[in-house]
Design an enzyme around this catalytic site. Structure first.
Site, PDB file in Angstrom:
ATOM      1  CB  ALA A 127      58.087 -17.481 -76.862  1.00 46.47           C
ATOM      2  N   GLY A 128      58.631 -14.924 -74.507  1.00 43.83           N
ATOM      3  CA  GLY A 128      58.453 -13.374 -74.148  1.00 43.83           C
ATOM      4  C   GLY A 128      59.925 -12.452 -73.972  1.00 43.83           C
ATOM      5  N   GLY A 140      70.009 -16.777 -62.744  1.00 47.04           N
ATOM      6  CA  GLY A 140      69.336 -15.293 -63.395  1.00 47.04           C
ATOM      7  C   GLY A 140      70.605 -14.296 -62.597  1.00 47.04           C
ATOM      8  CB  SER A 157      68.960  -1.673 -60.814  1.00 48.84           C
ATOM      9  OG  SER A 157      68.860  -2.811 -61.724  1.00 48.84           O
ATOM     10  CG  ASN A 190      55.464 -19.009 -75.455  1.00 46.50           C
ATOM     11  OD1 ASN A 190      56.179 -19.009 -74.074  1.00 46.50           O
ATOM     12  ND2 ASN A 190      54.604 -18.724 -75.677  1.00 46.50           N
ATOM     13  NE  ARG A 197      54.822 -13.496 -76.436  1.00 45.52           N
ATOM     14  CZ  ARG A 197      54.411 -13.517 -74.653  1.00 45.52           C
ATOM     15  NH1 ARG A 197      54.378 -14.021 -73.489  1.00 45.52           N
ATOM     16  NH2 ARG A 197      55.275 -12.113 -74.656  1.00 45.52           N
ATOM     17  CE  LYS A 204      63.474  -5.502 -69.623  1.00 47.50           C
ATOM     18  NZ  LYS A 204      64.088  -7.631 -69.228  1.00 47.50           N
ATOM     19  CE1 TYR A 258      65.878 -10.511 -59.566  1.00 46.68           C
ATOM     20  CE2 TYR A 258      66.136 -10.740 -62.417  1.00 46.68           C
ATOM     21  CZ  TYR A 258      65.954  -9.993 -60.852  1.00 46.68           C
ATOM     22  OH  TYR A 258      64.977  -9.450 -60.698  1.00 46.68           O
ATOM     23  CG  ASP A 278      68.281  -8.443 -70.604  1.00 46.70           C
ATOM     24  OD1 ASP A 278      68.601  -8.411 -69.513  1.00 46.70           O
ATOM     25  OD2 ASP A 278      66.766  -7.820 -70.404  1.00 46.70           O
TER      26      ASP A 278
END
Ligand code: NAP
Length: 270
Positions: free
Chosen positions: A138-139, A256, A28, A160, A165, A77, A235, A113
């Site tokens: 499923a995160g 990604g 980043s 998942n 989850r 996050k 990615y 995102d």
């Protein structure tokens, strides 16, 4: 004017950055400083390595130090949300934020995102409106992807490893989408049943990420549906095992990096 190098930062330079733990691997700073240079902005972007127990201090510091804002990444996050004065509807619904903007002294938590994923998906040639999609995982990232796909009119099944989850994700996001969102287990039997109808399959698990580059959520025993598109959130590496499985079946596949760039661009715009 070009973006400042460390030698020409002045009292007027606006400071931003990314908060994560660890952060040394992050691309980043390179991405955002290049963007500031290209836009001719007197801004700079720094990496901040902040362990989980120091996150409240670090976020208080964003306001106290007069930063323009920060991006926030793994593992912060979700922990970020209660530290915000205000959340955008996307961040509140997804239950995670990746961008803090200081607005008139108030900390506003955004999630870029979801929009970043949609822009990258469309750029890769897939318009999700009306499309039957499988989201594997499923995160936190899967929640943003499902939010984005539902908003764009896709019909989504979330599978998942921990099926409970996936069910919890559906309960959190299904308001107003009762017939468009289902949950199940990420196993061979369920994929065998669901794969033929899918037109988009998203890997939102961490399988295949460097250094475990041979990992994939798609079982070797099951051919990838040739008329579906594969989108891998991973990615690094640029081409994952999941993408290779899709391409071997004649399907289109994208990695990604596009989402990473677009979520960053979205944060920069805001
Ligand atoms: P997370 O919240 O930790 O979720 C990880 C997910 O992977 C869960 O669904 C987990 O299943 C699944 N998983 C992990 N190991 C597994 C295994 N051995 N078998 C089956 N499933 C497994 O992580 P996240 O934040 O959602 O991130 C997921 C991926 O998306 C990461 O690779 C991340 O780098 C990538 N990502 C990319 C971007 C981008 O801009 N391209 C943005 C965000 C995230 P369980 O629930 O069963 O444990």
């Amino acid at each position: 004017m070009t973006a400042p190098t460390p030698r020409d930062i002045t009292g007027r330079t606006r400071v931003t950055g990314v908060v994560g733990w660890p952060i040394a691997h992050s691309i980043s700073p390179a991405m955002h400083n290049a963007a500031f240079a290209a836009l001719g902005l007197d801004w700079c972007y720094l990496p901040f390595a902040v362990p989980p127990e120091r996150l409240p201090d670090a976020i208080a510091g964003v306001r106290a130090l007069g930063l323009a804002g920060v991006n926030v990444t793994v593992p912060h996050k979700q922990a970020l949300l209660p530290l915000m004065d205000e959340l955008t509807p996307a961040a509140a619904t997804i239950g995670a934020g990746n961008t803090v903007i200081v607005c008139d002294g108030r900390l506003v938590g955004h999630n870029t995102d979801a929009e970043g994923f949609l822009r990258a998906l469309r750029e890769a040639g897939c318009d999700p409106a009306g499309v039957p999609a499988l989201v594997l995982g499923a995160g936190g990232a899967a929640r943003a992807v499902v939010y984005a796909l539902l908003g764009a009119g896709a019909r989504v099944t979330v599978l998942n490893r921990d099926a409970a989850r996936a069910a919890a994700l559906v309960r959190a996001l299904d308001a107003g989408h009762a017939h468009a969102l289902r949950a199940g287990a990420l196993d061979l039997a369920t994929l065998r049943e669901r794969a033929p109808g899918a037109r988009l399959v998203v890997n939102a698990t961490s399988l295949g990420m460097w250094p475990h580059v041979e990992g994939s959520p798609w079982p070797a025993a099951l051919p990838f549906p040739a008329d579906a598109m594969a989108y891998d959130l991973v990615y690094n590496p640029r081409e994952t095992a999941f993408m290779r499985q899709a391409r071997a079946a004649g399907a289109a596949a994208a990695g990604g990096l596009g989402m990473l760039v677009h979520q960053g661009a979205e944060a920069l715009e805001r």
